[in-house]
Each structure stands twice: as structure tokens, then as C-alpha cells.
Design a protein around this motif. Structure first.
Motif, PDB file in Angstrom:
ATOM      1  N   ARG A  95       0.850  -1.205   0.000  1.00 20.15           N
ATOM      2  CA  ARG A  95       0.000   0.000   0.000  1.00 20.15           C
ATOM      3  C   ARG A  95       0.882   1.251   0.000  1.00 20.15           C
ATOM      4  O   ARG A  95       0.627   2.203  -0.728  1.00 20.15           O
ATOM      5  N   GLU A 133       1.109   4.156  -2.830  1.00 18.93           N
ATOM      6  CA  GLU A 133       0.863   5.558  -2.527  1.00 18.93           C
ATOM      7  C   GLU A 133       2.079   6.417  -2.887  1.00 18.93           C
ATOM      8  O   GLU A 133       1.956   7.511  -3.432  1.00 18.93           O
ATOM      9  N   GLY A 159       2.351   7.534  -6.284  1.00 22.35           N
ATOM     10  CA  GLY A 159       1.355   8.517  -6.688  1.00 22.35           C
ATOM     11  C   GLY A 159       0.074   7.918  -7.218  1.00 22.35           C
ATOM     12  O   GLY A 159      -0.680   8.591  -7.909  1.00 22.35           O
ATOM     13  N   MET A 160      -0.177   6.632  -6.943  1.00 20.24           N
ATOM     14  CA  MET A 160      -1.422   6.045  -7.429  1.00 20.24           C
ATOM     15  C   MET A 160      -2.595   6.601  -6.624  1.00 20.24           C
ATOM     16  O   MET A 160      -2.501   6.776  -5.411  1.00 20.24           O
ATOM     17  N   ALA A 161      -3.720   6.829  -7.338  1.00 22.22           N
ATOM     18  CA  ALA A 161      -4.949   7.184  -6.620  1.00 22.22           C
ATOM     19  C   ALA A 161      -5.414   5.942  -5.863  1.00 22.22           C
ATOM     20  O   ALA A 161      -5.159   4.824  -6.305  1.00 22.22           O
ATOM     21  N   PRO A 162      -6.083   6.149  -4.723  1.00 23.85           N
ATOM     22  CA  PRO A 162      -6.501   4.996  -3.924  1.00 23.85           C
ATOM     23  C   PRO A 162      -7.289   3.959  -4.724  1.00 23.85           C
ATOM     24  O   PRO A 162      -7.067   2.758  -4.586  1.00 23.85           O
ATOM     25  N   GLY A 163      -8.217   4.423  -5.580  1.00 23.89           N
ATOM     26  CA  GLY A 163      -9.007   3.484  -6.366  1.00 23.89           C
ATOM     27  C   GLY A 163      -8.145   2.668  -7.310  1.00 23.89           C
ATOM     28  O   GLY A 163      -8.307   1.458  -7.458  1.00 23.89           O
ATOM     29  N   TYR A 164      -7.193   3.342  -7.939  1.00 24.65           N
ATOM     30  CA  TYR A 164      -6.287   2.682  -8.885  1.00 24.65           C
ATOM     31  C   TYR A 164      -5.419   1.671  -8.160  1.00 24.65           C
ATOM     32  O   TYR A 164      -5.234   0.536  -8.604  1.00 24.65           O
ATOM     33  N   LEU A 206      -6.149   0.155  -5.438  1.00 24.34           N
ATOM     34  CA  LEU A 206      -6.999  -0.957  -5.030  1.00 24.34           C
ATOM     35  C   LEU A 206      -7.118  -1.971  -6.147  1.00 24.34           C
ATOM     36  O   LEU A 206      -6.930  -3.171  -5.954  1.00 24.34           O
ATOM     37  N   ARG A 207      -7.410  -1.467  -7.357  1.00 25.47           N
ATOM     38  CA  ARG A 207      -7.601  -2.377  -8.482  1.00 25.47           C
ATOM     39  C   ARG A 207      -6.304  -3.093  -8.861  1.00 25.47           C
ATOM     40  O   ARG A 207      -6.289  -4.285  -9.088  1.00 25.47           O
ATOM     41  N   LEU A 259      -6.111  -5.580  -4.638  1.00 24.81           N
ATOM     42  CA  LEU A 259      -7.003  -6.692  -4.983  1.00 24.81           C
ATOM     43  C   LEU A 259      -6.251  -7.819  -5.660  1.00 24.81           C
ATOM     44  O   LEU A 259      -6.518  -8.995  -5.440  1.00 24.81           O
TER      45      LEU A 259
END
Lengths: 357, 295
Positions: free
Chosen positions: B176, B180, B183-188, B190-191, B195
Motif C-alpha cells: 500500500r 501511494e 502517486g497512485m490514486a486509492p481506487g487505482y 486498489l484495483r 485486490l
């Protein structure tokens, strides 16, 4: 652990709309918000489903609760009344004349069969869990683990089929008569006296239930044993303790609550078991078991076997009574489950499957 | 003066005997678990094999086979995988990743989590009864696919949610943080990161749910009904056949052919469960070989 850490991505504050923010940036934030909202809806659905189920059973059972009263918990008659007779209206509820329902035999049968299952399953499960975690050669441990998983996965209707065709007749022919002949005619033990029946009944149901809940308790206990710090066990062994002493004074005390919780989870499964019991119990209504071999029934088995014939009651009172029985069963199971999960959670182990049928 | 290092003979002997008795007792207990497992499987297989013919797989129950039941069970399982899979995955992600920070939000999350666990403890016959009262009769859907899917999904969503939540909790914090830091967005993240790492555990949970959906009887009796013709994909109004029904309804019939059909259905169910177990074992073994992140 929260995924949504930054203020800008929080759904309550999707970030200041700034001209300089690129479309890409906005899309990324939108995706995060979408994930948040979408998964929240999914997480609310089980709650709604639970509320829906309890509401339906409670509303449908309400007339029966009014009419049956406390007799439902103490009475032993199961009389649907006359389908062709006149309709009477106690408490303003339409019921067939002569209808009288007492669920005491069902409740007692549920408790008795689950108690037999628990008495048999808990020691066996703990013993098997010890064997599976203690220095077993790999060539035995792996197939043994597979067998435990297989036992957990076998559909209950197959337990019923095996119990009624294979196990029940065998026990009635070769085992029960011997037990009955050696049991003295004194209180408690005379529950084991003859007649021993044909293998459909309380004892066979309890044994099959035990086999069904053994994998649940075993698997949870194995997981618990693996969490015991090995330093404690090694220390005990270094002091010269035998396996029995290590287990008794180090391993078991460390996980005692967890084992209690796992056993109650097994109990919850036994209480709610339906199809296997409907096949093996002998499905007799209106009587409590005379001895441990007698035919009996449980709440769950009665619901599945009586729902068909309850449709013949045009007033719908028979179905309402089954709804009341379902409500009682749901309340018992939920309370037992909540207690079990509370105990298991406190020891940090998550629960396994329960309440299947 | 001489010292002897040997302890007095009798207590040591007693300890060795107690050690042997203990091991024998635990192995005996293990035997009491393994023997029924083998006995049930062999008992059902040996009962079915002498009368089994492969024509059972290609004829409907109207013509002495089980093709309709196999197809029906397959439809039910796919439906449950889609409905319960989506909801369970979402609920698991929410409970593991989206937990609220405000105190009120946390209380709501606790309520949702408890409700999911309580739902797992409601006996299946109670849910089946609810399906019958509310959906089959109440909404006039009749015995059909949709009530069966809804009720089975209510049963298995808690398992999928729990499996998802557990395997998400095991994704290492470093992944995680790395996501972060990139610079990944949280949704990105996650995918693409979280996941993906948790997928094997989620898949195993889904397989357990499928095993439950394929092996249930009680809740289907009064939601899906039974049909000796091939099932349709109609959501309401058409009864759906499934494999556990013949086992339950035919085993005590006077006609031999019906009883053999019951044993055949039991055999197919056993094969199905063993297959699911082996598949989930392979998934776990393969991921454990590659993972550097296991407990």
C-alpha cells in the motif's frame, strides 16, 4: 486500515474544484469515490437482508404467537385441526377448529440431538487437532487435512443418505442392542435401555451431527494451536514435559476460549441442521424421545417436512405456526452464534461456516 | 560416593507409558475423524457405481437421467457466483479498506460487520422459509430461479465477504505504501495492487461459497421447486431442477430406477465437491510458491 487517507480523496470532500485540476485527476478521484460508495452499498445489503428475513418471519408468525401463546413452548400436541370443520377465531385469528400446536418436542429434540453431537464431537475434534499439529509425518498429515476439508464440504443431504441407508441400520443391528444390554436400569442410564429401534432416531441423528460438526471444530482448533507461541511449548518440552503435559498445561490454556468458541460455532451448525435430520430422525411429531434410540424431530426438520402439508390449512394458521417455529430457531441460532463469535473474536480467530442445511 | 544420573526407574517408566497413551489417544481421535470421511465417500460411491451409466448425464429426469438437474445446479451456481460474488466482494472490500474515520461512521461499520456475521448464523431453512413466504408466494414469483438465487446469495455473501476481508487484511502494508509513494490514486491502487495480491484468498472464498450453493437442499426445496424437464433461464415462473433434490426425494421411493437416480446424484455431488477442493488446493499451492508475503 483505511484506503482513503488523503483529504482530497475523501467522499465527503472530493477535493477543491480547481481549473488547473486535469480531467485525469478528476477521474482518479471519481473512481475512488465510486469505490467507496459502491462497496458501502454492498456492505449494507447483508444488513438489509437480515432485517428483511427477521421481519418476514415475525410478521408471518405473529398470529401464531398470539394464538399459541406459552403453550407453544410447553405443549406436546401437534394438531393441525380439522380442514373440513368450521373456522374459529381465537384472538381474532382464523384457525381451523381443534388446531393446537405445542413445539416442546421439537425444541427438546433440537437441544438433545445437538447436545449428543457436541458431547461426541468436542473431545474427538480436540484430539484430532492435537494429532494434526503434533509432529505427524507429512505423508499422513496432508491426506488427513484433505479428509477434514472434504468432510466439511460434503453436502448435508449426503450425510442424511449415508446415515439412513448405511450407518443407521448398522448401528441398530450391531451396536445399539449391546449398549442397551449393558446399561443398568437406573435414572439417567435407563435412557439407554431398549427398545433400540431401527436406527432412525435421536442417537443416530446425534452421531451424524457430530460427524458434521467435527471438521468445523477441528479446523478452528488447528488454527488456534498454530497461534500458540512455539517458545512456550519448546520451553515446556525443555523442562522435560511429555506431550500430554505440554498440551494440558501450555497449549490448551493458551487457546481455551477459542476452543469454547469453536465448539459453540459447531453447536450453532447442529441446531440449524435440516435435511440430514429430516432424513435420519424418524420425523415423529407430538412426542418427545422415550429413550435415546427413539424417533424424534427438530425445529428445522419439522419446518422442511411440514411446510408442504401446511398448505392444506386454508386459514394459513399452520404456515403461521411454522413461521413462529422458524423465528424461535432463528433467535436460538443467532444468540448462540453471537456468543461464539464474541468468544472467538476475543481470542483473535475468525469463525468458519455455520448454519447450513 | 557415586552419583547416578538415572532417575528412579518407575516414574520414568510411567511417564513413557503416559506419553504413549496420549499419542495413541490423539491418533485414535484422528482416526474417528478420518474413518467417517472415507466411509461416507466410499459408501456413496460404491452404492452408485454398480448401477451408474453415463446415459444419466445426457437424459433429463423425465427420461431417467439427471441432465436437467446438473444444468440447473450449474445455472444456480453461476447465478450465485455473479450476485453473491459481487455483493460479497464489495462488502468485504468496504469492511477491510473503507472503514470510516469518524466515530459515528465507525459505529455504522461495526453494525454492518455484526449484521454480516449474524446473517451467516441464520439457519438455511429459515432463509428458505423466508424466500417461500415473501418471494415465491408474496411476490407471486412461484418456485423459480430468482428466489433461489436471492436466498442462496443471502446465505453465502457473509462467507465471501469474510474471505475477502481476511485476505485483504493480509496484503502487506509495504504494498500500500509503495502504491501511494508512486502517486497512485486509492481506487487505482486498489484495483491494480491490493485486490491483485488478495485474489487467491478471495477465489478460495468464492469456491467455498460455490460448494455451499451446489450442496444446499433445504432452502432450495421451497424456492426453486423441482422440474423433470430442462431448466430455462426465466427468472420467475419456471421451476428449476437441481442435484440435491433427487437425493432427498428419491432415496426412499419404491421404484428401483428412482432410487438409483438418487445414488447417481449423490455420486455426482461427491465428484463435484472433490473437484472444487482440489482446485482450491491448487490455487493456494500455486500462489504460496510465488508469494513472499505469506504469514
Amino acid at each position: 486500515m483505511s484506503l482513503v487517507r488523503t483529504e482530497a480523496a475523501s467522499p465527503s470532500n472530493p477535493g477543491p474544484p480547481s481549473d488547473s485540476a486535469s480531467v485525469r485527476e478528476r477521474l482518479r478521484n471519481a473512481e475512488t469515490v465510486l469505490w467507496h460508495r459502491g462497496t458501502f452499498v454492498a456492505a449494507v445489503l447483508p444488513f438489509l437482508g437480515l432485517a428483511f428475513a427477521i421481519t418476514v418471519v415475525a410478521i408471518k408468525g405473529w398470529p401464531a404467537i398470539l394464538v399459541n401463546g406459552t403453550h407453544f413452548f410447553t405443549g406436546s400436541t401437534w394438531q393441525p385441526g380439522s380442514t373440513y370443520g368450521s373456522t374459529v377465531y381465537p384472538h381474532g385469528v382464523a384457525t381451523p377448529q381443534g388446531a393446537s400446536y405445542g413445539a416442546w418436542p421439537l425444541i427438546l429434540g433440537t437441544v438433545q440431538s445437538s447436545a449428543i453431537a457436541l458431547i461426541l464431537a468436542v473431545p474427538i475434534s480436540i484430539g484430532a487437532a492435537i494429532a494434526l499439529t503434533e509432529r505427524l509425518p507429512r505423508s499422513i498429515a496432508r491426506p488427513a487435512n484433505f479428509a477434514v476439508e472434504l468432510l466439511a464440504g460434503i453436502p448435508s443431504v449426503l450425510f442424511g443418505l449415508w446415515g439412513i441407508l448405511t450407518l443407521g441400520p448398522l448401528l441398530a443391528r450391531d451396536v445399539y442392542p449391546h449398549i442397551a444390554s449393558i446399561m443398568p436400569d437406573v435414572p439417567v442410564l435407563n435412557f439407554f435401555n431398549s427398545p433400540t429401534g431401527h436406527g432412525e432416531g435421536l442417537f443416530t441423528s446425534g452421531i451424524v451431527l457430530a460427524i458434521m460438526i467435527v471438521p468445523i471444530i477441528t479446523a478452528t482448533t488447528v488454527e488456534l494451536f498454530r497461534q500458540v507461541p512455539s517458545l512456550n511449548q519448546e520451553g515446556a518440552r525443555a523442562l522435560g514435559m511429555t506431550d500430554a503435559e505440554v498440551t494440558h498445561s501450555v497449549t490448551i490454556p493458551w487457546v481455551r476460549n477459542g476452543i469454547i468458541g469453536a465448539s459453540i460455532l459447531g453447536l450453532a451448525r447442529a441446531l440449524g441442521e435440516t435435511i440430514a435430520i429430516a432424513m435420519i430422525s424418524g420425523a415423529i411429531l407430538g412426542h418427545t424421545a422415550q429413550n435415546i434410540y427413539s424417533p424424534m424431530t427438530t425445529i428445522a426438520a419439522t419446518i422442511v417436512s411440514q411446510l408442504d402439508s401446511s398448505f392444506t390449512d386454508a386459514t394459513g394458521f399452520a404456515t403461521a405456526t411454522l413461521a413462529e417455529a422458524a423465528l424461535v430457531l432463528a433467535v436460538i441460532s443467532v444468540v448462540v452464534n453471537v456468543i461464539a463469535r464474541f468468544i472467538v473474536h476475543r481470542t483473535g480467530k475468525l469463525g468458519g461456516p455455520v448454519g447450513r442445511g | 560416593m557415586t552419583f547416578t544420573l538415572e532417575a528412579p526407574a518407575r516414574p520414568r517408566h510411567r511417564r513413557r507409558v503416559s506419553q504413549m497413551i496420549f499419542r495413541a489417544a490423539t491418533l485414535f481421535a484422528l482416526g474417528l475423524v478420518l474413518i467417517p470421511a472415507i466411509w461416507i465417500v466410499l459408501g456413496i460411491v460404491l452404492r452408485a457405481i454398480p448401477h451408474f451409466s453415463f446415459s444419466v448425464l445426457t437424459h433429463t429426469s423425465a427420461h431417467g437421467g439427471l441432465e436437467n438437474a446438473i444444468v440447473g445446479s450449474f445455472i444456480i451456481m453461476v447465478g450465485v457466483a455473479i450476485i453473491a460474488g459481487t455483493i460479497g466482494l464489495g462488502a468485504g472490500i468496504y469492511l477491510a479498506e473503507m472503514s470510516a474515520t469518524s466515530q459515528r461512521g465507525q459505529r455504522v461499520d461495526g453494525l454492518l460487520r455484526t449484521a454480516t456475521e449474524v446473517l451467516a448464523g441464520v439457519p438455511s431453512i429459515v432463509l428458505g422459509f423466508v424466500g417461500y413466504i415473501a418471494l415465491v408466494v408474496g411476490l407471486h414469483w412461484g418456485y423459480s430461479l430468482l428466489p433461489a438465487l436471492i436466498i442462496l446469495s443471502m446465505m453465502v455473501v457473509p462467507y465471501i465477504a469474510k474471505a475477502t476481508e481476511n485476505s485483504l487484511a493480509q496484503v502487506p502494508t509495504a504494498y500500500r505504501e509503495g502504491a501511494e509513494a508512486l502517486g497512485m490514486a486509492p481506487g487505482y491502487a486498489l484495483r491494480h495492487v491490493i485486490l491483485k495480491t488478495a485474489l487467491p484468498g478471495i477465489t478460495t472464498g468464492l469456491l467455498v461459497a460455490l460448494a455451499i450453493a451446489g450442496g444446499e437442499t433445504a432452502p432450495l426445496l421451497y424456492t426453486a421447486g423441482w422440474n423433470d424437464q430442462m431448466p430455462t433461464l426465466a427468472l420467475t415462473g419456471h421451476q428449476v431442477p437441481y442435484l440435491t433434490y433427487p437425493v432427498w426425494a428419491f432415496y426412499n421411493q419404491p421404484s428401483n430406477s428412482l432410487r438409483y437416480l438418487s445414488y447417481d446424484a449423490a455420486l455426482i455431488l461427491i465428484v463435484f465437491i472433490v473437484t472444487l477442493l482440489v482446485v482450491s488446493r491448487i490455487i493456494v499451492a500455486r500462489t504460496q510458491r510465488h508469494a513472499d508475503i505469506r504469514r
